[in-house]
Design a protein around this motif. Structure first.
Motif, PDB file in Angstrom:
ATOM      1  N   VAL A 287      35.749  37.975  27.951  1.00 20.22           N
ATOM      2  CA  VAL A 287      37.105  38.503  27.821  1.00 20.22           C
ATOM      3  C   VAL A 287      37.221  39.768  28.663  1.00 20.22           C
ATOM      4  CG1 VAL A 287      38.749  39.566  26.227  1.00 20.22           C
ATOM      5  CG2 VAL A 287      37.493  37.507  25.539  1.00 20.22           C
ATOM      6  N   GLY A 288      38.282  39.850  29.441  1.00 19.08           N
ATOM      7  CA  GLY A 288      38.520  41.020  30.265  1.00 19.08           C
ATOM      8  C   GLY A 288      38.162  40.846  31.722  1.00 19.08           C
ATOM      9  N   MET A 289      37.405  39.808  32.056  1.00 25.55           N
ATOM     10  CA  MET A 289      37.065  39.603  33.462  1.00 25.55           C
ATOM     11  C   MET A 289      38.154  38.774  34.131  1.00 25.55           C
ATOM     12  SD  MET A 289      33.981  36.728  33.353  1.00 25.55           S
ATOM     13  CE  MET A 289      33.486  37.113  35.025  1.00 25.55           C
ATOM     14  N   SER A 290      38.214  38.856  35.443  1.00 23.16           N
ATOM     15  CA  SER A 290      39.194  38.087  36.204  1.00 23.16           C
ATOM     16  C   SER A 290      38.664  36.681  36.452  1.00 23.16           C
ATOM     17  CB  SER A 290      39.463  38.777  37.543  1.00 23.16           C
ATOM     18  OG  SER A 290      40.086  37.893  38.453  1.00 23.16           O
ATOM     19  N   TYR A 291      39.537  35.684  36.299  1.00 23.67           N
ATOM     20  CA  TYR A 291      39.116  34.321  36.610  1.00 23.67           C
ATOM     21  C   TYR A 291      38.769  34.200  38.090  1.00 23.67           C
ATOM     22  CZ  TYR A 291      38.842  29.252  36.320  1.00 23.67           C
ATOM     23  OH  TYR A 291      38.400  27.951  36.345  1.00 23.67           O
ATOM     24  N   GLY A 292      39.463  34.962  38.938  1.00 27.19           N
ATOM     25  CA  GLY A 292      39.127  34.964  40.359  1.00 27.19           C
ATOM     26  C   GLY A 292      37.705  35.448  40.598  1.00 27.19           C
ATOM     27  N   GLU A 293      37.260  36.428  39.822  1.00 29.94           N
ATOM     28  CA  GLU A 293      35.877  36.912  39.913  1.00 29.94           C
ATOM     29  C   GLU A 293      34.909  35.817  39.510  1.00 29.94           C
ATOM     30  OE1 GLU A 293      32.974  40.046  37.511  1.00 29.94           O
ATOM     31  OE2 GLU A 293      35.163  40.274  37.383  1.00 29.94           O
ATOM     32  N   HIS A 342      47.851  20.938  35.051  1.00 31.01           N
ATOM     33  CA  HIS A 342      47.777  22.226  35.731  1.00 31.01           C
ATOM     34  C   HIS A 342      48.871  23.097  35.123  1.00 31.01           C
ATOM     35  CE1 HIS A 342      46.116  19.734  39.320  1.00 31.01           C
ATOM     36  NE2 HIS A 342      45.151  20.086  38.491  1.00 31.01           N
ATOM     37  N   ASP A 343      48.547  23.745  34.010  1.00 29.75           N
ATOM     38  CA  ASP A 343      49.575  24.480  33.283  1.00 29.75           C
ATOM     39  C   ASP A 343      50.042  25.685  34.090  1.00 29.75           C
ATOM     40  OD1 ASP A 343      51.264  24.523  31.145  1.00 29.75           O
ATOM     41  OD2 ASP A 343      49.715  24.779  29.632  1.00 29.75           O
ATOM     42  N   VAL A 344      51.260  26.102  33.807  1.00 28.20           N
ATOM     43  CA  VAL A 344      51.935  27.118  34.612  1.00 28.20           C
ATOM     44  C   VAL A 344      51.420  28.518  34.294  1.00 28.20           C
ATOM     45  CG1 VAL A 344      54.039  25.769  34.911  1.00 28.20           C
ATOM     46  CG2 VAL A 344      53.764  27.208  32.882  1.00 28.20           C
ATOM     47  N   GLY A 345      51.713  29.446  35.194  1.00 29.22           N
ATOM     48  CA  GLY A 345      51.448  30.859  34.944  1.00 29.22           C
ATOM     49  C   GLY A 345      50.107  31.363  35.408  1.00 29.22           C
ATOM     50  N   GLY A 346      49.401  30.613  36.238  1.00 25.36           N
ATOM     51  CA  GLY A 346      48.057  30.998  36.643  1.00 25.36           C
ATOM     52  C   GLY A 346      47.970  32.197  37.558  1.00 25.36           C
ATOM     53  N   TRP A 347      49.066  32.518  38.235  1.00 22.71           N
ATOM     54  CA  TRP A 347      49.049  33.675  39.143  1.00 22.71           C
ATOM     55  C   TRP A 347      49.795  34.885  38.571  1.00 22.71           C
ATOM     56  CZ3 TRP A 347      50.362  31.449  44.696  1.00 22.71           C
ATOM     57  CH2 TRP A 347      49.327  30.586  45.093  1.00 22.71           C
ATOM     58  N   LEU A 348      50.349  34.752  37.383  1.00 19.69           N
ATOM     59  CA  LEU A 348      51.120  35.855  36.814  1.00 19.69           C
ATOM     60  C   LEU A 348      50.212  37.036  36.448  1.00 19.69           C
ATOM     61  CD1 LEU A 348      53.571  33.951  34.436  1.00 19.69           C
ATOM     62  CD2 LEU A 348      54.117  35.011  36.639  1.00 19.69           C
ATOM     63  N   THR A 349      50.767  38.233  36.565  1.00 18.02           N
ATOM     64  CA  THR A 349      50.052  39.436  36.136  1.00 18.02           C
ATOM     65  C   THR A 349      50.704  40.068  34.910  1.00 18.02           C
ATOM     66  OG1 THR A 349      51.344  40.825  37.661  1.00 18.02           O
ATOM     67  CG2 THR A 349      49.255  39.925  38.469  1.00 18.02           C
ATOM     68  N   GLY A 350      51.842  39.529  34.489  1.00 15.99           N
ATOM     69  CA  GLY A 350      52.523  40.051  33.314  1.00 15.99           C
ATOM     70  C   GLY A 350      53.685  39.166  32.951  1.00 15.99           C
ATOM     71  N   PRO A 363      42.412  30.079  48.881  1.00 16.96           N
ATOM     72  CA  PRO A 363      43.840  29.751  48.743  1.00 16.96           C
ATOM     73  C   PRO A 363      44.130  28.612  47.776  1.00 16.96           C
ATOM     74  CG  PRO A 363      42.980  29.013  50.871  1.00 16.96           C
ATOM     75  CD  PRO A 363      41.931  29.885  50.255  1.00 16.96           C
ATOM     76  N   ALA A 364      43.139  27.769  47.452  1.00 14.04           N
ATOM     77  CA  ALA A 364      43.372  26.657  46.533  1.00 14.04           C
ATOM     78  C   ALA A 364      43.196  27.044  45.073  1.00 14.04           C
ATOM     79  CB  ALA A 364      42.433  25.492  46.866  1.00 14.04           C
ATOM     80  N   LEU A 365      42.833  28.297  44.804  1.00  9.06           N
ATOM     81  CA  LEU A 365      42.583  28.743  43.427  1.00  9.06           C
ATOM     82  C   LEU A 365      43.898  28.810  42.654  1.00  9.06           C
ATOM     83  CD1 LEU A 365      40.527  29.787  41.360  1.00  9.06           C
ATOM     84  CD2 LEU A 365      40.847  32.079  42.308  1.00  9.06           C
ATOM     85  N   ARG A 366      43.983  28.068  41.556  1.00 13.36           N
ATOM     86  CA  ARG A 366      45.218  27.985  40.769  1.00 13.36           C
ATOM     87  C   ARG A 366      45.308  29.038  39.669  1.00 13.36           C
ATOM     88  NH1 ARG A 366      44.412  22.099  41.335  1.00 13.36           N
ATOM     89  NH2 ARG A 366      46.239  21.203  42.375  1.00 13.36           N
ATOM     90  N   LEU A 367      44.202  29.699  39.351  1.00 13.54           N
ATOM     91  CA  LEU A 367      44.176  30.626  38.218  1.00 13.54           C
ATOM     92  C   LEU A 367      43.517  31.931  38.635  1.00 13.54           C
ATOM     93  CD1 LEU A 367      44.532  31.365  35.255  1.00 13.54           C
ATOM     94  CD2 LEU A 367      42.464  30.046  34.730  1.00 13.54           C
ATOM     95  N   GLN A 368      44.251  33.038  38.472  1.00 19.97           N
ATOM     96  CA  GLN A 368      43.717  34.349  38.821  1.00 19.97           C
ATOM     97  C   GLN A 368      43.957  35.376  37.723  1.00 19.97           C
ATOM     98  OE1 GLN A 368      44.370  35.604  43.033  1.00 19.97           O
ATOM     99  NE2 GLN A 368      45.611  33.754  43.189  1.00 19.97           N
ATOM    100  N   ARG A 369      44.345  34.944  36.561  1.00 16.51           N
ATOM    101  CA  ARG A 369      44.659  35.880  35.484  1.00 16.51           C
ATOM    102  C   ARG A 369      43.409  36.482  34.877  1.00 16.51           C
ATOM    103  NH1 ARG A 369      49.651  33.482  31.941  1.00 16.51           N
ATOM    104  NH2 ARG A 369      48.939  35.088  30.489  1.00 16.51           N
ATOM    105  N   THR A 370      43.597  37.589  34.193  1.00 11.32           N
ATOM    106  CA  THR A 370      42.525  38.169  33.397  1.00 11.32           C
ATOM    107  C   THR A 370      42.251  37.254  32.214  1.00 11.32           C
ATOM    108  OG1 THR A 370      43.140  40.412  34.040  1.00 11.32           O
ATOM    109  CG2 THR A 370      41.825  40.165  32.027  1.00 11.32           C
ATOM    110  N   ILE A 371      40.989  36.993  31.945  1.00 11.56           N
ATOM    111  CA  ILE A 371      40.597  36.090  30.869  1.00 11.56           C
ATOM    112  C   ILE A 371      40.777  36.791  29.524  1.00 11.56           C
ATOM    113  CG2 ILE A 371      38.655  34.841  29.856  1.00 11.56           C
ATOM    114  CD1 ILE A 371      37.611  34.451  32.735  1.00 11.56           C
ATOM    115  N   GLU A 372      41.498  36.106  28.614  1.00 10.71           N
ATOM    116  CA  GLU A 372      41.765  36.670  27.292  1.00 10.71           C
ATOM    117  C   GLU A 372      41.529  35.613  26.217  1.00 10.71           C
ATOM    118  OE1 GLU A 372      45.270  39.451  27.113  1.00 10.71           O
ATOM    119  OE2 GLU A 372      45.753  38.394  28.969  1.00 10.71           O
ATOM    120  N   ALA A 373      41.400  36.078  24.990  1.00 15.26           N
ATOM    121  CA  ALA A 373      41.182  35.178  23.854  1.00 15.26           C
ATOM    122  C   ALA A 373      42.363  34.223  23.700  1.00 15.26           C
ATOM    123  CB  ALA A 373      40.981  35.978  22.580  1.00 15.26           C
TER     124      ALA A 373
END
Length: 438
Positions: A287-293, A342-350, A363-373
């Motif tokens: 929890v707290g890490m970036s999916y992009g990471e 492929h659920d929506v909201g993968g690039w949102l930051t808020g 560029p093909a990465l669909r999810l970049q959000r911070t991982i949360e519970a």
């Protein structure tokens, strides 16, 4: 025994909280959510298979309720206008099941023309979420798909309620059973087409009920990421089998991929190694890490495979630094999953709609959000031998070309599970029902 009545009641309570807050932020009194209507084929009297509005399906656990509409006003009982045609040509949508009918006030209509009369007379302060149907243009709506409300609800969809989690466990159970039937069919020597039919029979799904078109790929076809051609005859030689296939339960989806080797050897060893690396990257989730990471760390793991199997003649760190892993692992590590594969909201930051945009390196990465519970997403690393991508490195001495040529006939490897994030770790919804067995 799952208490679906209690789970769904709590689920609706959560939706009421989210929609109440979203409407207040966006400045609307209430919301209309149409299920949608079937689309007619061009110059035909047949419709395409119906696939309803995901906002509607989150509230209504029906397999299909075209022409129906949900009405929500904060502080009032949730209302479902349920279209039940008197039609001897077709089977009408199923009536509400007891576990969810008590959570809503249901009005049954027999004709779409009756819908407007079941709604509030003044809709000027209402937002509509869903398909923009020309019939709604004369209703005096306040807005259709207003961005402020859409952004908020899309953001919140990433956090799955216990009811949604239970639905997705069941979808994974169904899909896992069908995957086992498919791999048995592979070892029996069946064709791609017949393996696909075996999967449908085991999952008890029609094709139009699947969350996405099954990928059933033998041998080099595994190098086509979304292969869906289905040869009708089995190949002369069975070398490898990649299957990416899901299932649905009460509108929530499973998405599972497995790769199998027909016999022992280098490719089989690579599949086992990828399985270990996939489980390892799941263990890295925090929890707290970036999916992009997390995706970037997976590229380092792929670099280790390329080095250890002498596919690229360099140390793993150098392979990673030179970007060679992107040739063999060109897609994202995974995606949000739920009402949509492929659920929506993968690039949102808020919840305000701000987003990070396409990843500069992946560029093909669909999810970049911070991982949360309470998030649910897939983990699906891959390693493929794709002629189009390999040709960009033609003549490069770092690549072991004889080795690559020997592996091309096997296509590629992908292993995919769905993971639920918890405060104290993760739950692998897929591995509860399906492990990698040859």
């Amino acid at each position: 025994m799952t208490d679906w009545t209690s789970l769904f009641s709590r689920h609706v309570s959560t939706l009421v909280e989210r929609y109440t807050e979203g409407l207040a932020l966006a400045g609307y009194h209430g919301v209309l959510i149409p299920a949608g209507a079937p689309d007619r084929r061009f110059q035909d009297d047949q419709d395409f298979p119906f696939w309803g509005n995901p906002f509607f399906r989150q509230w209504v656990p029906s397999r299909g309720a075209p022409e129906s509409m949900l009405v929500f006003v904060p502080g009032e009982t949730v209302q479902l206008v349920h279209y039940q045609p008197r039609d001897y040509w077709h089977v009408a949508p199923e009536p509400a099941e007891s576990f969810w009918s008590n959570a809503q006030e249901i009005k049954v209509i027999n004709s779409p023309d009756q819908l407007r009369g079941c709604l509030p007379q003044d809709l000027s302060s209402f937002a509509l979420l869903g398909y923009e149907d020309g019939r709604f243009s004369s209703w005096g709506l306040g807005a259709v798909n207003p961005p402020e409300l859409m952004h908020y609800l899309t953001w919140m969809r990433a956090y799955k309620t216990p009811y949604e989690q239970a639905c997705m466990r069941e979808a994974n159970r169904i899909a896992a059973h069908a995957h086992q039937a498919a791999v048995d069919a592979f070892h029996e020597g069946l064709s791609e087409f017949d393996i696909h039919l075996r999967y449908l029979a085991a999952s008890r799904h029609r094709e139009c009920e699947l969350p996405y078109g099954n990928i059933v790929a033998l041998n080099e076809h595994g190098a086509v990421l979304h292969y869906d051609d289905y040869d009708r005859e089995p190949p002369a030689e069975r070398r490898a089998f990649l299957i990416d296939a899901g299932a649905s339960f009460r509108n929530y989806h499973a998405d599972i991929t497995r790769t199998y080797a027909a016999g022992k050897g280098d490719f089989a060893d690579m599949v086992e190694r990828m399985n270990a690396e996939q489980l390892g990257i799941i263990d890295d989730i925090q929890v707290g890490m970036s999916y992009g990471e997390l995706h970037d760390v997976m590229h380092r793991r792929i670099a280790g495979i390329l080095s250890d199997f002498d596919i690229v003649r360099l140390p793993a760190e150098t392979i990673y630094d030179r970007g060679y892993t992107r040739t063999f692992f060109p897609h994202g590590l995974g995606h949000l999953i739920g009402l949509q594969t492929h659920d929506v909201g993968g690039w949102l930051t808020g919840s305000d709609g701000a987003q990070v945009g396409r990843h500069p390196d992946y560029p093909a990465l669909r999810l970049q959000r911070t991982i949360e519970a309470d998030m649910l997403f897939t983990i699906e690393p891959g390693l493929y031998f794709i002629n189009q991508l390999l040709s960009e490195h033609e003549g490069c001495a770092d690549f072991n070309w004889p080795r690559i040529e020997s592996l091309k006939p096997f296509g590629g490897i992908r292993i995919e599970d769905t993971v639920l994030v918890r405060d104290g770790g993760t739950e692998n919804l897929t591995r509860s029902f399906l492990t990698l067995k040859h």
